[in-house]
Motif scaffolding. Sequence first.
Motif, short mmCIF file in Angstrom:
data_model
loop_
_atom_site.label_atom_id
_atom_site.label_comp_id
_atom_site.label_asym_id
_atom_site.label_seq_id
_atom_site.Cartn_x
_atom_site.Cartn_y
_atom_site.Cartn_z
N THR A 72 21.63 35.88 60.17
CA THR A 72 20.45 35.39 60.99
C THR A 72 19.67 34.46 60.02
O THR A 72 19.43 34.86 58.76
CB THR A 72 19.81 36.46 61.51
OG1 THR A 72 20.41 37.27 62.47
CG2 THR A 72 18.63 35.69 62.49
N THR A 126 22.15 32.78 64.63
CA THR A 126 22.99 33.69 63.92
C THR A 126 24.24 32.93 63.75
O THR A 126 24.72 32.29 64.80
CB THR A 126 23.04 34.98 64.69
OG1 THR A 126 21.70 35.38 64.75
CG2 THR A 126 24.04 35.59 64.09
N LYS A 128 23.79 39.25 67.22
CA LYS A 128 25.10 39.30 66.26
C LYS A 128 26.24 39.39 67.11
O LYS A 128 27.29 38.90 66.72
CB LYS A 128 25.04 40.36 65.06
CG LYS A 128 23.87 40.01 64.15
CD LYS A 128 23.85 40.72 62.90
CE LYS A 128 22.59 40.47 61.82
NZ LYS A 128 22.32 41.29 61.02
#
Length: 148
Positions: free
Chosen positions: A43, A67, A89
């Motif tokens: 990130t 991300t 994620k």
Amino acid sequence: MTGHDTRQEWMGLLARAPAKALDEVWTAFGEEPAFTWLRPPETGGVMVRGRMGGTGAAFNLGEMTVTRCALRLADGGAVGHAYVQGRDKAKARQAALVDAVMQTERAEDCRERVLTPLAAQMEAARRARAARAAATRVEFFTMVRGED
């Protein structure tokens, strides 16, 4: 349409898709292919630029959290990339996997079972938002008073 345009379209769709919707269609697609990370999800921030009226001089609008990740499928060597807004994620991993699968012989199956339903869900949500906004629209008019 060239292959580049098509990839650009599905990458944009994956980046804009809500994480829950992407997770649902990806899970329904079936078993996740084996892969190795080229760049695990990380990130960071990017500067967002804008233009007044779409044609004016560019200016820095502000920063946005993104991300990104990159992976290689174990069976065919296709490389998938993803850049998604926020810190999710799992969404970045799923988007990169879809990108990689779309570069294999399973591309049509993935298009029919992941990308098409995802695009349809997003279009339905867009139409619902537009309908809600249209319901609050106010029409203004001017009455002529009859004076010259």
